[in-house]
Scaffold this motif. Structure first.
Motif, mmCIF file in Angstrom:
data_model
loop_
_atom_site.group_PDB
_atom_site.id
_atom_site.type_symbol
_atom_site.label_atom_id
_atom_site.label_comp_id
_atom_site.label_asym_id
_atom_site.label_seq_id
_atom_site.Cartn_x
_atom_site.Cartn_y
_atom_site.Cartn_z
ATOM 1 N N PRO A 65 0.632 -1.172 0.012
ATOM 2 C CA PRO A 65 0.070 -0.033 0.002
ATOM 3 C C PRO A 65 0.837 1.184 -0.087
ATOM 4 C CG PRO A 65 -0.752 -1.560 1.599
ATOM 5 C CD PRO A 65 0.344 -2.138 0.836
ATOM 6 N N SER A 66 2.008 1.102 0.563
ATOM 7 C CA SER A 66 2.840 2.398 0.653
ATOM 8 C C SER A 66 3.373 2.890 -0.827
ATOM 9 C CB SER A 66 4.061 2.108 1.532
ATOM 10 O OG SER A 66 4.705 0.940 1.309
ATOM 11 N N THR A 67 3.272 2.145 -1.843
ATOM 12 C CA THR A 67 3.589 2.583 -3.067
ATOM 13 C C THR A 67 2.701 3.577 -3.637
ATOM 14 O OG1 THR A 67 2.279 0.869 -4.372
ATOM 15 C CG2 THR A 67 4.676 0.180 -3.890
ATOM 16 N N LEU A 68 1.478 3.832 -2.934
ATOM 17 C CA LEU A 68 0.438 4.773 -3.529
ATOM 18 C C LEU A 68 0.961 6.223 -2.908
ATOM 19 C CD1 LEU A 68 -2.923 3.335 -2.453
ATOM 20 C CD2 LEU A 68 -1.787 3.243 -4.701
ATOM 21 N N GLU A 69 0.664 7.187 -3.696
ATOM 22 C CA GLU A 69 1.005 8.544 -3.303
ATOM 23 C C GLU A 69 0.215 8.999 -2.039
ATOM 24 O OE1 GLU A 69 3.495 10.203 -4.323
ATOM 25 O OE2 GLU A 69 3.744 9.394 -6.254
ATOM 26 N N ALA A 70 0.703 9.783 -1.221
ATOM 27 C CA ALA A 70 0.153 10.260 -0.015
ATOM 28 C C ALA A 70 -1.206 10.612 -0.382
ATOM 29 C CB ALA A 70 0.645 11.320 0.718
ATOM 30 N N GLU A 71 -1.307 11.462 -1.500
ATOM 31 C CA GLU A 71 -2.836 12.051 -1.605
ATOM 32 C C GLU A 71 -3.817 10.983 -2.034
ATOM 33 O OE1 GLU A 71 0.006 14.936 -1.911
ATOM 34 O OE2 GLU A 71 0.041 12.893 -2.928
ATOM 35 N N GLN A 72 -3.442 9.895 -2.732
ATOM 36 C CA GLN A 72 -4.176 8.628 -3.111
ATOM 37 C C GLN A 72 -4.786 8.038 -1.804
ATOM 38 O OE1 GLN A 72 -1.306 6.797 -5.793
ATOM 39 N NE2 GLN A 72 -2.625 7.127 -7.453
ATOM 40 N N THR A 73 -3.960 7.726 -0.820
ATOM 41 C CA THR A 73 -4.124 7.167 0.512
ATOM 42 C C THR A 73 -5.287 7.918 1.134
ATOM 43 O OG1 THR A 73 -2.112 6.279 0.597
ATOM 44 C CG2 THR A 73 -3.343 6.294 2.480
ATOM 45 N N GLU A 74 -5.109 9.405 1.051
ATOM 46 C CA GLU A 74 -5.861 10.199 1.534
ATOM 47 C C GLU A 74 -7.213 10.187 1.117
ATOM 48 O OE1 GLU A 74 -2.800 13.743 3.092
ATOM 49 O OE2 GLU A 74 -3.718 13.787 1.226
ATOM 50 N N SER A 75 -7.392 9.916 -0.284
ATOM 51 C CA SER A 75 -8.676 9.727 -0.972
ATOM 52 C C SER A 75 -9.301 8.532 -0.717
ATOM 53 C CB SER A 75 -8.318 9.790 -2.235
ATOM 54 O OG SER A 75 -7.794 10.944 -3.038
#
Length: 381
Positions: A65-75
Motif C-alpha cells: 500500500p505504501s507505493t501509493l502517493e500520500a494523496e491517493q491514500t487520503e482519497s
C-alpha cells in the motif's frame, strides 16, 4: 451497531518478490490512479450496508500500500469516512515496505487516522534479503523504522520470515535478536512456503526429490529440513519471550496490549468486508470474493455458510489462537455444547497429545502446533 472490520486491498508493489503468490504486481502511476478512483467508488457503494455497522478496525494490505502517493491514500480514507462509522478506538493499519515512505507520507498516514504500521522486513541479513528478491537492505529498513518512531507511531509490527534457502538456526536467531532489540510492539514470524507459480517454486519446489536422487545442492541454496524448521519455530517463542513478547497466535507475538486486533477478528469470525480486487468478505455468514481482474463481485460467487460450516470455522480458525476455543462462547453462539458436536474428536486429539484444556478452553499442545494442519482438518469431517 454490529462490529465490522474493513480490509482494503492495494495490489501494487515495486517488484514482485521471488516467493510471493499474492495478488500483486508493478503498475504505472496512471494504472494506480484508475484503480484508486474505482476503489473509492466501490467503498462509497456500501452506504446502505454501513448503516448497520461500526468499523472497529481497518487494514490496508497488498501488495504494498505504501507505493501509493500520500494523496491517493487520503482519497481512500476520505471515501471510508464518508461511508462508514468508525469507532473512536479503531485499530487502523497499513502495510509498508522499507524505502517506500518518507516523512511526508507518514504524516499523511497519521492525518488519515492510521495508528499502526506493519513493515515487511523479512530478514536482518542482506544476503537473505537478496535471496528473497526484496527491494531493500537492512539499513534501509532501519531508516524507515526510526523515521516512523520519530514521526510518532507507537504501534509497529515487523514481519519476519524463517526457513529461507541457506538459512540455519543461528542465522534465524541473529535476525530475531537484532529485531527484538529494536523493541517493536509486534512481531509476525512466518515460515517460508514454496508456492506454485512463483520463481521459488521453479527453483526449490522439487528439492526434496533432487536430494533423494543424490544431487548435491550447495548449502546456500538448500532449504532447511523439517526438523530445523521446527527448531526455528520454537526458538522464536523462547527468544521473543526474553524480550517481553507474548506468543498469542501461531505466527504472532506482541508486547502486552499490542496484539493485532484486526487479525484476532479474523480468527474469531468477526464480520469483515474486503474491498478491492481479490479481497474476501464475511457478512451475515456469507462469504464472497472480488474477481481478481475486476472491482465488482458477482452474485454467483456468494457462499452462504451452513451452521455446520460456521462451527467448523470456529474450531479451525479459533485454534490458531494460543488460548484456543472457549466452551462458553461456543455454546452461546450455536446453542449447543462443544462436546455435543466435537466431543469424540476432542477426546481423540487429547489422547494423541495434540489438544489440551484449561479453564474451559480447548487449545493446541506444543505437538499439536507442530502438526496443526492435521489437527484442524479433524474438525472438517
Amino acid at each position: 451497531m454490529k462490529a465490522l472490520e474493513l480490509y482494503i486491498h492495494i495490489p501494487f508493489c515495486v517488484r514482485k518478490c521471488k516467493y510471493c503468490d499474492f495478488l500483486s504486481g508493478p503498475a504505472t502511476r496512471a494504472e494506480q490512479e484508475i484503480y484508486v478512483e474505482s476503489l473509492c467508488r466501490e467503498i462509497c457503494s456500501y452506504t446502505d450496508l454501513a448503516k448497520a455497522y461500526r468499523v472497529v478496525s481497518i487494514f490496508l494490505g497488498g501488495g504494498t500500500p505504501s507505493t501509493l502517493e500520500a494523496e491517493q491514500t487520503e482519497s481512500i480514507f476520505a471515501a471510508i469516512n464518508r461511508t462508514f462509522t468508525i469507532a473512536e478506538d479503531a485499530e487502523i493499519t497499513t502495510e509498508l515496505n522499507p524505502g517506500t515512505v518518507d516523512e511526508k507520507k507518514l504524516r499523511a498516514y497519521q492525518k488519515c487516522g492510521i495508528n499502526r504500521l506493519s513493515i515487511g522486513l523479512q530478514s536482518a541479513d542482506d544476503r537473505e534479503l537478496r535471496m528473497l528478491g526484496r527491494i531493500h537492505t537492512y539499513e534501509e529498513f532501519l531508516h524507515t523504522y526510526r523515521l516512523a518512531k520519530e514521526v510518532g507511531f507507537t504501534n509497529i509490527n515487523i514481519d519476519l520470515m524463517s526457513a529461507i534457502p541457506g538459512q540455519n538456526l543461528s542465522d534465524w536467531e541473529r535476525t530475531l535478536r537484532t529485531v527484538a532489540e529494536l523493541s517493536p510492539e509486534h512481531i509476525s514470524a512466518y515460515s517460508l512456503i514454496i508456492e506454485e507459480g512463483t520463481p521459488f517454486y521453479e527453483r526449490y519446489g522439487n528439492q526434496e526429490d533432487e536430494l533423494e536422487r543424490g544431487r548435491r545442492i550447495p548449502a546456500e541454496e538448500r532449504l532447511p529440513d523439517e526438523d530445523t524448521e521446527r527448531r526455528m519455530y520454537w526458538r522464536t517463542e523462547e527468544i521473543l519471550k526474553e524480550y517481553g513478547y507474548e506468543h498469542y497466535e501461531i505466527s504472532n507475538y506482541a508486547k502486552p496490549g499490542k496484539a493485532c486486533r484486526h487479525n484476532i477478528g479474523y480468527w474469531y469470525r468477526t464480520e469483515y468486508l474486503g474491498i478491492g480486487t481479490g479481497a474476501a468478505s464475511l457478512i451475515n455468514n456469507c462469504r464472497f470474493t472480488y474477481e481478481p481482474d475486476c472491482m465488482h463481485m458477482k452474485a454467483d460467487e456468494k457462499e452462504i455458510l451452513s451452521v455446520q460450516e460456521q462451527m467448523e470455522e470456529t474450531m479451525f480458525l479459533g485454534l490458531r489462537m494460543m488460548k484456543g476455543v472457549g466452551r462458553k462462547e461456543f455454546s452461546e453462539c450455536y446453542g449447543k455444547e462443544l462436546d455435543e458436536v466435537y466431543g469424540d474428536t476432542i477426546r481423540t486429539l487429547k489422547e494423541e497429545g495434540l489438544l489440551e484444556e484449561k479453564n474451559s478452553r480447548v487449545y493446541l499442545t506444543r505437538r499439536g502446533i507442530d502438526i496443526s494442519n492435521y489437527v484442524m482438518s479433524e474438525f472438517l469431517k
